[in-house]
Write a protein that holds these residues in place. Structure first.
Motif, short mmCIF file in Angstrom:
data_model
loop_
_atom_site.label_atom_id
_atom_site.label_comp_id
_atom_site.label_asym_id
_atom_site.label_seq_id
_atom_site.Cartn_x
_atom_site.Cartn_y
_atom_site.Cartn_z
N THR A 9 -2.25 -13.04 37.36
CA THR A 9 -2.69 -12.03 38.04
C THR A 9 -2.21 -11.27 38.82
O THR A 9 -2.47 -10.15 39.28
CB THR A 9 -4.19 -12.52 38.28
OG1 THR A 9 -4.55 -13.23 39.76
CG2 THR A 9 -5.31 -13.24 37.00
N ASN A 10 -1.07 -11.39 39.38
CA ASN A 10 -0.89 -11.05 40.52
C ASN A 10 0.53 -12.29 40.16
O ASN A 10 0.89 -13.67 39.88
CB ASN A 10 -0.77 -10.62 41.57
CG ASN A 10 -1.32 -11.88 42.90
OD1 ASN A 10 -0.79 -12.75 42.69
ND2 ASN A 10 -2.20 -11.93 43.49
N ALA A 11 2.04 -11.71 41.20
CA ALA A 11 3.02 -12.66 41.16
C ALA A 11 3.36 -14.58 41.85
O ALA A 11 3.19 -15.28 41.32
CB ALA A 11 4.42 -12.16 42.28
N THR A 12 1.82 -14.71 42.27
CA THR A 12 1.60 -15.13 43.32
C THR A 12 0.53 -16.62 42.21
O THR A 12 0.14 -17.65 42.66
CB THR A 12 1.58 -16.17 44.74
OG1 THR A 12 0.74 -15.07 44.93
CG2 THR A 12 3.06 -15.32 44.91
N THR A 13 -0.29 -16.00 40.77
CA THR A 13 -1.72 -16.39 40.74
C THR A 13 -1.02 -16.39 39.30
O THR A 13 -2.05 -15.77 38.23
CB THR A 13 -3.12 -15.64 41.36
OG1 THR A 13 -2.45 -14.94 42.62
CG2 THR A 13 -4.06 -16.54 40.81
N PRO A 14 -0.85 -17.98 39.06
CA PRO A 14 -0.94 -18.17 37.53
C PRO A 14 -2.78 -18.12 37.27
O PRO A 14 -3.44 -18.56 38.25
CB PRO A 14 -0.74 -19.24 37.58
CG PRO A 14 -0.57 -20.06 39.21
CD PRO A 14 -0.36 -18.52 40.12
N THR A 21 -6.80 -25.01 42.49
CA THR A 21 -7.40 -23.49 42.25
C THR A 21 -7.62 -22.39 43.81
O THR A 21 -7.60 -23.02 44.66
CB THR A 21 -8.93 -23.53 41.29
OG1 THR A 21 -9.97 -24.69 42.33
CG2 THR A 21 -8.84 -24.17 40.00
N ARG A 22 -7.86 -21.35 43.37
CA ARG A 22 -7.64 -20.51 44.75
C ARG A 22 -9.53 -20.24 44.16
O ARG A 22 -10.16 -20.93 43.48
CB ARG A 22 -7.53 -19.42 44.17
CG ARG A 22 -6.16 -18.83 44.64
CD ARG A 22 -5.36 -17.56 44.39
NE ARG A 22 -3.55 -18.06 43.84
CZ ARG A 22 -3.19 -17.15 45.68
NH1 ARG A 22 -3.68 -17.13 46.66
NH2 ARG A 22 -1.43 -17.40 45.19
N ASP A 23 -9.88 -19.60 45.64
CA ASP A 23 -11.10 -18.93 45.36
C ASP A 23 -11.51 -17.88 43.90
O ASP A 23 -10.40 -17.70 43.40
CB ASP A 23 -11.36 -17.62 46.39
CG ASP A 23 -11.91 -18.31 48.03
OD1 ASP A 23 -11.89 -19.73 48.12
OD2 ASP A 23 -11.59 -17.63 48.69
C1 NAG Z 1 -2.58 -12.56 44.47
O1 NAG Z 1 -3.69 -12.70 43.95
C2 NAG Z 1 -4.80 -13.75 44.94
C3 NAG Z 1 -6.02 -14.79 44.05
O2 NAG Z 1 -6.90 -12.70 44.12
C4 NAG Z 1 -4.91 -12.87 46.13
O3 NAG Z 1 -5.34 -14.20 46.72
C5 NAG Z 1 -3.37 -12.91 46.58
O4 NAG Z 1 -3.77 -12.18 48.12
C6 NAG Z 1 -2.49 -12.32 46.18
N1 NAG Z 1 -1.23 -11.61 46.20
C7 NAG Z 1 -0.22 -10.67 46.43
C8 NAG Z 1 0.84 -10.97 46.91
O5 NAG Z 1 -0.89 -9.77 46.09
#
Ligand code: NAG
Ligand code: NAG
Ligand code: NAG
Ligand code: NAG
Ligand code: NAG
Length: 258
Positions: free
Chosen positions: A163-168, A213-215
């Protein structure tokens, strides 16, 4: 006949004998030999085990408490206490990369991944040795229009993307039933073991990972492991490569939930 021609013919025959014939892609003789070994081994093993299961006629065949991850000691943290294994999937897709084409000697940068997940929970519970052979074989299947993982018959159980570079991110569902969504971050990484299966053009296997996992996770999802990887790594430099490119890979994903 050339050895490579024989291999391709045998692979094509093996593949078309299956109910949902996958296209087996062969670019490289070395990976073709690996693939042939695991493909014929797979059919032999599966036939023997299907027979064994029929004889035993066990009803509770997908007891995930019987499955155990092939983690080398100290390679990755073990799952946190209180979690239980919720799902096991073979992931098949691409690792994405970008290149600074103005600097051919620079290294490609990882830019996420996209994969389809296939339900391997029963295989993990019953036939761990068989599960270990699937990524090395599956990396050679073209699954673009398939809902099953080639001749393995494993059915789709979700998707994986970033969903973004650090969120598989993983969305796991079987037969339309939601198991859970898992937005993750990378927590721990370990090189693939020596002897890990290579990709379609001989690419080394991407590392094994523990993700947390994240929130926003659902279904109690807490930790996800990427193990038994096959292929997926980029060349050392951007020499001759496009600005964006993909490398085919497969892996086994283990989903732990509370
Ligand atoms: C990526 O997404 C996560 C989860 O939504 C968020 O917590 C994080 O800040 C985001 N990172 C960037 C670099 O946008
Ligand atoms: C297992 O047993 C059940 C009932 O005892 C039967 O209906 C079923 O066909 C058997 N399955 C196999 C694979 O033999
Ligand atoms: C898929 O996996 C789950 C466990 O994670 C299992 O309960 C379910 O029966 C499986 N479904 C199919 C269609 O294989
Ligand atoms: C990765 O590549 C695939 C295939 O080209 C593409 O569909 C997907 O959007 C890409 N994903 C990322 C995160 O770049
Ligand atoms: C995350 O990784 C660190 C270092 O490898 C480890 O100490 C920690 O226990 C891991 N976290 C979880 C939730 O496993």
């Amino acid at each position: 006949m050339q050895l490579s021609t024989v291999l391709v013919a045998v692979l094509a025959a093996a593949a078309s004998a299956a109910p949902t014939a996958p296209k087996v892609i062969i670019h490289d003789a070395r990976s073709a030999v690996d693939s042939l070994g695991s493909l014929s081994g797979y059919f032999n093993t599966l036939a023997a085990k299907a027979l064994a299961a029929k004889i035993a006629n066990k009803s509770a065949i997908c007891d995930l408490s019987k499955a155990s991850m092939p983690l080398a000691p100290e390679a990755l943290p073990v799952p946190s206490s209180g979690l239980s294994l919720r799902h096991v999937a073979v992931g098949r897709g691409t690792q994405n990369y970008t290149c600074d084409t103005s600097n051919p000697s620079s290294a490609p940068t990882a830019a996420g991944a996209v994969a389809t997940l296939f339900n391997a929970s029963c295989v993990a519970a019953l036939y761990p040795d068989l599960l270990e052979t699937i990524p090395g074989m599956a990396v050679h299947f073209d699954i673009s229009a398939a809902q099953q993982l080639g001749p393995t018959g494993l059915v789709e159980s979700g998707v994986h993307y970033f969903t973004n570079a650090t969120t598989p991110f993983f969305n796991v569902q079987t037969l339309g039933q939601e198991i859970g969504q898992a937005p993750c971050r990378k927590n721990s990484t370990s090189p693939a073991p020596s002897g890990a299966a290579v990709g379609q053009q001989g690419e080394a296997a991407v590392p094994w990972l523990q993700l947390t996992t994240r929130d926003g996770a659902t279904g109690g999802m807490k930790e996800v492991y990427r193990l038994t990887t096959a292929g997926g790594t980029a060349p050392a430099t951007c020499e001759g490569l496009d600005e964006t490119f993909q490398v085919e890979y497969a892996a086994v994903y283990w989903f732990w939930a509370e």
